[in-house]
Design a protein around this motif. Structure first.
Motif, PDB file in Angstrom:
ATOM      1  N   LYS A  22      72.702  28.263   7.907  1.00 36.85           N
ATOM      2  CA  LYS A  22      73.027  29.620   7.464  1.00 36.85           C
ATOM      3  C   LYS A  22      74.024  29.637   6.307  1.00 36.85           C
ATOM      4  N   SER A  41      85.529  37.969   7.474  1.00 39.82           N
ATOM      5  CA  SER A  41      85.854  38.385   8.846  1.00 39.82           C
ATOM      6  C   SER A  41      87.271  37.988   9.227  1.00 39.82           C
ATOM      7  N   ARG A  45      90.616  31.741  15.318  1.00 41.78           N
ATOM      8  CA  ARG A  45      90.560  30.276  15.296  1.00 41.78           C
ATOM      9  C   ARG A  45      91.360  29.744  14.094  1.00 41.78           C
ATOM     10  N   ARG A  48      89.675  25.430   9.142  1.00 40.00           N
ATOM     11  CA  ARG A  48      89.122  24.066   9.133  1.00 40.00           C
ATOM     12  C   ARG A  48      89.074  23.582   7.683  1.00 40.00           C
ATOM     13  N   TYR A  57      88.091  33.444   5.866  1.00 36.24           N
ATOM     14  CA  TYR A  57      88.427  34.343   6.980  1.00 36.24           C
ATOM     15  C   TYR A  57      89.815  34.910   6.733  1.00 36.24           C
ATOM     16  N   GLU A  76      82.923  45.801  14.366  1.00 33.76           N
ATOM     17  CA  GLU A  76      82.371  45.036  15.498  1.00 33.76           C
ATOM     18  C   GLU A  76      83.313  43.872  15.745  1.00 33.76           C
ATOM     19  N   TYR A  85      86.396  36.978  16.852  1.00 36.60           N
ATOM     20  CA  TYR A  85      85.957  37.260  15.482  1.00 36.60           C
ATOM     21  C   TYR A  85      85.724  38.759  15.354  1.00 36.60           C
ATOM     22  N   ASP A 105      77.991  37.559   7.874  1.00 36.93           N
ATOM     23  CA  ASP A 105      77.555  36.372   8.606  1.00 36.93           C
ATOM     24  C   ASP A 105      78.221  36.468   9.973  1.00 36.93           C
ATOM     25  N   ASP A 107      77.722  36.733  14.569  1.00 34.70           N
ATOM     26  CA  ASP A 107      76.930  36.214  15.680  1.00 34.70           C
ATOM     27  C   ASP A 107      76.024  37.313  16.274  1.00 34.70           C
TER      28      ASP A 107
HETATM   29  P1  5GP Z   1      82.687  29.518  12.490  1.00 33.21           P
HETATM   30  O1  5GP Z   1      83.956  29.549  13.298  1.00 33.21           O
HETATM   31  O2  5GP Z   1      81.922  28.236  12.683  1.00 33.21           O
HETATM   32  O3  5GP Z   1      82.938  29.848  11.043  1.00 33.21           O
HETATM   33  O4  5GP Z   1      81.754  30.702  13.016  1.00 33.21           O
HETATM   34  C1  5GP Z   1      81.335  30.694  14.347  1.00 33.21           C
HETATM   35  C2  5GP Z   1      80.408  31.868  14.590  1.00 33.21           C
HETATM   36  O5  5GP Z   1      81.127  33.096  14.478  1.00 33.21           O
HETATM   37  C3  5GP Z   1      79.235  31.981  13.619  1.00 33.21           C
HETATM   38  O6  5GP Z   1      78.061  32.216  14.380  1.00 33.21           O
HETATM   39  C4  5GP Z   1      79.555  33.197  12.794  1.00 33.21           C
HETATM   40  O7  5GP Z   1      78.397  33.866  12.382  1.00 33.21           O
HETATM   41  C5  5GP Z   1      80.344  34.029  13.783  1.00 33.21           C
HETATM   42  N1  5GP Z   1      81.201  35.017  13.122  1.00 33.21           N
HETATM   43  C6  5GP Z   1      81.934  34.877  12.002  1.00 33.21           C
HETATM   44  N2  5GP Z   1      82.571  36.015  11.696  1.00 33.21           N
HETATM   45  C7  5GP Z   1      82.218  36.910  12.641  1.00 33.21           C
HETATM   46  C8  5GP Z   1      82.530  38.301  12.852  1.00 33.21           C
HETATM   47  O8  5GP Z   1      83.273  38.940  12.124  1.00 33.21           O
HETATM   48  N3  5GP Z   1      81.970  38.888  13.930  1.00 33.21           N
HETATM   49  C9  5GP Z   1      81.144  38.221  14.791  1.00 33.21           C
HETATM   50  N4  5GP Z   1      80.631  38.917  15.801  1.00 33.21           N
HETATM   51  N5  5GP Z   1      80.825  36.932  14.614  1.00 33.21           N
HETATM   52  C10 5GP Z   1      81.355  36.292  13.557  1.00 33.21           C
END
Ligand code: 5GP
Length: 206
Positions: A22, A41, A45, A48, A57, A76, A85, A105, A107
């Motif tokens: 993705k 977003s 966490r 990284r 983020y 959301e 998130y 992007d 979940d």
């Molecule tokens: P990562 O921590 O690996 O960047 O993201 C982990 C998951 O969190 C991914 O599936 C991503 O799409 C989801 N994610 C990232 N930002 C948000 C958000 O603002 N809201 C939601 N619901 N999921 C998010």
């Protein structure tokens, strides 16, 4: 095919299990279409690698996240892989005020919340008219497992956990308007781009 995509604004939601490719697809979409901005977003966490606050983020403490939640600032929010998130309403409002389309992007839980919210908006609302959601999936769970293992970013137990979450996410794929199988990154990109451009043309014509 570098159409700027800014004549009619879209609210583009993309979800995928971890390891489905993705990020690569979204990065290319943003690079080739300057009319689309990325929705940054909030998360609790830790950053990284090269991740930067405000760019990848908004990295918040649990308390900071709670404050925004209590103030009703999130469009959301969800817990994913044990971390919180959320998308700030202001992020989407700012993009639309700037005449941009916005790429989220998020979940499957967040996507369901947005879908529900958008459905309740009156016809003619720009967010409702411009809403399109897409699910990117790996060709098979075996391929996903191999990709996650090869990436070696995560420990063995983390990979197992992500696989379990992936199975749950895959069970939601039929809720999306479009499913794109990432069997080949170039082919998948063009399919993703086509769905988005078609959606925009549909809006412009309709
Ligand atoms: P990562 O921590 O690996 O960047 O993201 C982990 C998951 O969190 C991914 O599936 C991503 O799409 C989801 N994610 C990232 N930002 C948000 C958000 O603002 N809201 C939601 N619901 N999921 C998010």
């Amino acid at each position: 095919m570098n159409e700027p995509l800014n004549s009619q604004q879209l609210l583009i939601v993309v979800s995928a299990p971890s390891g489905a490719g993705k990020t690569t697809l979204c990065d290319r979409l943003l690079e080739e279409h300057t009319g689309i901005v990325y929705s940054v977003s909030c998360t609790t966490r830790a950053p990284r690698g090269q991740e930067q606050d405000g760019r990848n983020y908004f990295f918040l403490t649990e308390d900071e996240f709670d404050e925004r939640l209590a103030a009703g600032l999130f469009l959301e929010h969800a817990v994913v892989h044990g971390h919180r998130y959320g998308t700030l309403k202001s992020t989407i409002e700012q993009a639309f005020a700037d005449d941009k389309s916005v790429l989220m992007d998020i979940d499957v839980q967040g996507a369901a919340q947005i879908r529900g919210a958008v459905e309740s908006y009156p016809d003619g609302d720009p967010l409702k008219a411009g809403f399109v959601d897409l699910f990117i999936e790996p060709p098979s769970m075996d391929v996903l497992k191999r990709r996650l293992t090869e990436r070696a970013e995560d420990r063995h137990d983390e990979i197992q956990r992500r696989l379990a979450v992936a199975e749950n996410e895959m069970s939601c794929r039929n809720d999306y308007m479009y499913r794109v199988v990432n069997d080949d990154i170039d082919r998948a990109y063009h399919e993703l781009e086509k769905h988005i451009l078609d959606k925009q043309r549909g809006i412009c014509n309709g």
